[in-house]
Write a protein that holds these residues in place. Sequence first.
Motif, PDB file in Angstrom:
ATOM      1  N   LEU A 120     -19.225 -12.233   2.258  1.00 18.07           N
ATOM      2  CA  LEU A 120     -19.115 -13.659   2.572  1.00 18.07           C
ATOM      3  C   LEU A 120     -20.482 -14.324   2.681  1.00 18.07           C
ATOM      4  O   LEU A 120     -20.625 -15.515   2.390  1.00 18.07           O
ATOM      5  CB  LEU A 120     -18.342 -13.848   3.881  1.00 18.07           C
ATOM      6  N   LYS A 121     -21.472 -13.565   3.076  1.00 17.80           N
ATOM      7  CA  LYS A 121     -22.826 -14.103   3.175  1.00 17.80           C
ATOM      8  C   LYS A 121     -23.422 -14.346   1.791  1.00 17.80           C
ATOM      9  O   LYS A 121     -24.141 -15.326   1.568  1.00 17.80           O
ATOM     10  CB  LYS A 121     -23.712 -13.125   3.956  1.00 17.80           C
ATOM     11  N   GLU A 122     -23.101 -13.457   0.853  1.00 15.84           N
ATOM     12  CA  GLU A 122     -23.679 -13.535  -0.490  1.00 15.84           C
ATOM     13  C   GLU A 122     -22.931 -14.497  -1.404  1.00 15.84           C
ATOM     14  O   GLU A 122     -23.541 -15.174  -2.245  1.00 15.84           O
ATOM     15  CB  GLU A 122     -23.699 -12.145  -1.122  1.00 15.84           C
ATOM     16  N   PHE A 123     -21.607 -14.575  -1.268  1.00 18.35           N
ATOM     17  CA  PHE A 123     -20.795 -15.360  -2.198  1.00 18.35           C
ATOM     18  C   PHE A 123     -20.052 -16.492  -1.479  1.00 18.35           C
ATOM     19  O   PHE A 123     -19.444 -16.267  -0.429  1.00 18.35           O
ATOM     20  CB  PHE A 123     -19.782 -14.460  -2.915  1.00 18.35           C
ATOM     21  N   ASN A 124     -20.077 -17.665  -2.069  1.00 22.43           N
ATOM     22  CA  ASN A 124     -19.367 -18.824  -1.533  1.00 22.43           C
ATOM     23  C   ASN A 124     -17.943 -18.819  -2.089  1.00 22.43           C
ATOM     24  O   ASN A 124     -17.597 -19.574  -2.996  1.00 22.43           O
ATOM     25  CB  ASN A 124     -20.100 -20.105  -1.911  1.00 22.43           C
ATOM     26  N   VAL A 125     -17.119 -17.949  -1.530  1.00 21.07           N
ATOM     27  CA  VAL A 125     -15.777 -17.706  -2.063  1.00 21.07           C
ATOM     28  C   VAL A 125     -14.798 -18.793  -1.629  1.00 21.07           C
ATOM     29  O   VAL A 125     -14.799 -19.236  -0.480  1.00 21.07           O
ATOM     30  CB  VAL A 125     -15.269 -16.319  -1.596  1.00 21.07           C
ATOM     31  N   ASP A 126     -13.973 -19.227  -2.567  1.00 28.06           N
ATOM     32  CA  ASP A 126     -12.938 -20.214  -2.295  1.00 28.06           C
ATOM     33  C   ASP A 126     -11.992 -19.664  -1.233  1.00 28.06           C
ATOM     34  O   ASP A 126     -11.441 -18.570  -1.373  1.00 28.06           O
ATOM     35  CB  ASP A 126     -12.164 -20.510  -3.586  1.00 28.06           C
ATOM     36  N   ARG A 127     -11.805 -20.415  -0.159  1.00 24.33           N
ATOM     37  CA  ARG A 127     -10.990 -19.957   0.969  1.00 24.33           C
ATOM     38  C   ARG A 127      -9.493 -20.030   0.697  1.00 24.33           C
ATOM     39  O   ARG A 127      -8.695 -19.609   1.538  1.00 24.33           O
ATOM     40  CB  ARG A 127     -11.318 -20.795   2.197  1.00 24.33           C
ATOM     41  N   HIS A 128      -9.075 -20.546  -0.436  1.00 25.03           N
ATOM     42  CA  HIS A 128      -7.636 -20.649  -0.710  1.00 25.03           C
ATOM     43  C   HIS A 128      -7.000 -19.285  -0.921  1.00 25.03           C
ATOM     44  O   HIS A 128      -5.875 -19.057  -0.457  1.00 25.03           O
ATOM     45  CB  HIS A 128      -7.396 -21.525  -1.941  1.00 25.03           C
ATOM     46  N   GLN A 129      -7.703 -18.382  -1.623  1.00 25.64           N
ATOM     47  CA  GLN A 129      -7.098 -17.089  -1.971  1.00 25.64           C
ATOM     48  C   GLN A 129      -8.128 -15.972  -1.899  1.00 25.64           C
ATOM     49  O   GLN A 129      -9.241 -16.104  -2.400  1.00 25.64           O
ATOM     50  CB  GLN A 129      -6.514 -17.127  -3.385  1.00 25.64           C
ATOM     51  N   LEU A 130      -7.746 -14.876  -1.277  1.00 21.03           N
ATOM     52  CA  LEU A 130      -8.588 -13.688  -1.187  1.00 21.03           C
ATOM     53  C   LEU A 130      -7.742 -12.473  -1.524  1.00 21.03           C
ATOM     54  O   LEU A 130      -6.550 -12.428  -1.196  1.00 21.03           O
ATOM     55  CB  LEU A 130      -9.163 -13.536   0.223  1.00 21.03           C
ATOM     56  N   TYR A 131      -8.361 -11.492  -2.166  1.00 24.82           N
ATOM     57  CA  TYR A 131      -7.665 -10.249  -2.492  1.00 24.82           C
ATOM     58  C   TYR A 131      -8.379  -9.072  -1.827  1.00 24.82           C
ATOM     59  O   TYR A 131      -9.601  -8.924  -1.961  1.00 24.82           O
ATOM     60  CB  TYR A 131      -7.637 -10.028  -4.010  1.00 24.82           C
ATOM     61  N   PHE A 132      -7.628  -8.265  -1.099  1.00 24.79           N
ATOM     62  CA  PHE A 132      -8.130  -6.998  -0.577  1.00 24.79           C
ATOM     63  C   PHE A 132      -7.534  -5.885  -1.431  1.00 24.79           C
ATOM     64  O   PHE A 132      -6.339  -5.899  -1.735  1.00 24.79           O
ATOM     65  CB  PHE A 132      -7.722  -6.791   0.879  1.00 24.79           C
ATOM     66  N   ILE A 133      -8.360  -4.939  -1.819  1.00 19.84           N
ATOM     67  CA  ILE A 133      -7.912  -3.820  -2.646  1.00 19.84           C
ATOM     68  C   ILE A 133      -8.052  -2.533  -1.831  1.00 19.84           C
ATOM     69  O   ILE A 133      -9.054  -2.357  -1.112  1.00 19.84           O
ATOM     70  CB  ILE A 133      -8.753  -3.713  -3.935  1.00 19.84           C
ATOM     71  N   TYR A 134      -7.082  -1.665  -1.937  1.00 18.33           N
ATOM     72  CA  TYR A 134      -7.174  -0.391  -1.224  1.00 18.33           C
ATOM     73  C   TYR A 134      -6.614   0.730  -2.085  1.00 18.33           C
ATOM     74  O   TYR A 134      -5.745   0.521  -2.933  1.00 18.33           O
ATOM     75  CB  TYR A 134      -6.402  -0.450   0.100  1.00 18.33           C
ATOM     76  N   SER A 135      -7.155   1.908  -1.887  1.00 17.50           N
ATOM     77  CA  SER A 135      -6.535   3.082  -2.498  1.00 17.50           C
ATOM     78  C   SER A 135      -5.806   3.856  -1.403  1.00 17.50           C
ATOM     79  O   SER A 135      -6.160   3.768  -0.221  1.00 17.50           O
ATOM     80  CB  SER A 135      -7.574   3.976  -3.203  1.00 17.50           C
ATOM     81  N   SER A 161      -7.976   4.368  -8.927  1.00 17.95           N
ATOM     82  CA  SER A 161      -7.954   5.397  -7.890  1.00 17.95           C
ATOM     83  C   SER A 161      -8.651   6.672  -8.353  1.00 17.95           C
ATOM     84  O   SER A 161      -9.243   7.398  -7.548  1.00 17.95           O
ATOM     85  CB  SER A 161      -6.512   5.706  -7.488  1.00 17.95           C
ATOM     86  N   THR A 162      -8.579   6.950  -9.651  1.00 17.53           N
ATOM     87  CA  THR A 162      -9.233   8.142 -10.196  1.00 17.53           C
ATOM     88  C   THR A 162     -10.751   8.034 -10.089  1.00 17.53           C
ATOM     89  O   THR A 162     -11.454   9.039  -9.992  1.00 17.53           O
ATOM     90  CB  THR A 162      -8.822   8.351 -11.665  1.00 17.53           C
ATOM     91  N   HIS A 163     -11.267   6.799 -10.059  1.00 16.30           N
ATOM     92  CA  HIS A 163     -12.716   6.609  -9.937  1.00 16.30           C
ATOM     93  C   HIS A 163     -13.142   6.361  -8.492  1.00 16.30           C
ATOM     94  O   HIS A 163     -14.304   6.595  -8.152  1.00 16.30           O
ATOM     95  CB  HIS A 163     -13.155   5.423 -10.797  1.00 16.30           C
ATOM     96  N   SER A 164     -12.211   5.909  -7.668  1.00 18.51           N
ATOM     97  CA  SER A 164     -12.560   5.560  -6.294  1.00 18.51           C
ATOM     98  C   SER A 164     -12.276   6.679  -5.298  1.00 18.51           C
ATOM     99  O   SER A 164     -13.007   6.854  -4.331  1.00 18.51           O
ATOM    100  CB  SER A 164     -11.791   4.301  -5.865  1.00 18.51           C
TER     101      SER A 164
END
Length: 283
Positions: A220-235, A268-271
Motif C-alpha cells: 500500500l505504501k508503494e502502490f496507489n491501489v484503487d480502493r474499490h477492489q482488492l484481490y488476496f491470493i492464497y495457496s 501452487s507448483t511454483h509457490s
Amino acid sequence: MRRIILSTESGADLPSDLAAKYDIQVVPMHIIMDGKDYLDGHLPVQDIYDYYDRTKKIPSTTATNAHEYTKFFANIRETFPDSIIVHIGYTSKASSSFQNAVIAAEDFEDIFLIDALNVTGGLGAIVLHAAQVLEKEPGIEPEHLIEQIESTVPKSRLSFIPGSLEFLKAGGRVSNMASLIGTLLKIKPCIELKDGKLVSTKKYRGKMSGATEKLFHDYLKEFNVDRHQLYFIYSIGLDERIKERMDELAEENGFEHVRWIQAGGMISTHSGPGGFGVAGLEK
C-alpha cells in the motif's frame, strides 16, 4: 452487433463463478508429475502437495501449446459464432504460452492478443476489469476495449510471498533467485512482477503472520491501489488466522470489495503450500 469474448489461461486463477458470470473462456496450462501430464484446473491442488510429501519431488509445469490454442479458439467460435476474441495472456516473460497463442491466432480472423505481463491475481485483475467494462458497455468497439485493457496492464500490481522457497526455486521463474539463498535464516521473499518478470524485491524474516502484514503495508505504501477492489491470493495451507487479519487490514485501509482467490495448480507448483499474495489496480 458481434459479441466480444474474453479468454485467458488457467494461470490467471480466475474463480469459476466469475468466469461463468462473464463467459470468460479459460485454457488450461499443464502440470507434470512422474512424466504424466495433468491439465491445470482438472487436478486438485492438494494432489500436488500430496505427491511432494510422498516422493519429495516437485512437479514441473508446461505452457499451453499452439495446437491446444488452435482447438481452444475454434471451440470458442463454435460456441459463440461470429464472435470477436480478446485473449489476455499469462506473461510472456515467464512462459511460452503467449507466444503459442500468437502462433495459433494466425489461423483465425478477429482475434486480439494482449500480453498481460502478469500472473495469478495480477492477471486475473486485468481480465476481470475488462469483463466489467464489457458489462457496462456491451456495445464497445473492440479497438476501444483493447485500448482500455492495454492501459490497465501497467497498473496491475501483484506482490506475493511463496509458501516454500524449495518450490519457488524448482519453478525456475524468478530472475534473481540466486539472491534468495538463505533458507536457514527463515527468509520470506516478496516476489513482484517487474516488466513481466518475477523478481524478488524485499525479504522478510520471522513468522508468516508478521511477514504478510509487512507485505501488505509495503504494498500500500508503494502502490496507489484503487480502493474499490482488492484481490488476496492464497495457496492451500495458509493459516485461517492470517486470512482473518488481512481482511481486517483491508477494511481498515478503505477497500470496498475484497475477493480471496485460491492459487490453482500452475501457481501452487511454483509457490508451495501456505503462500500469500495481494493484487489490485492502481488508480
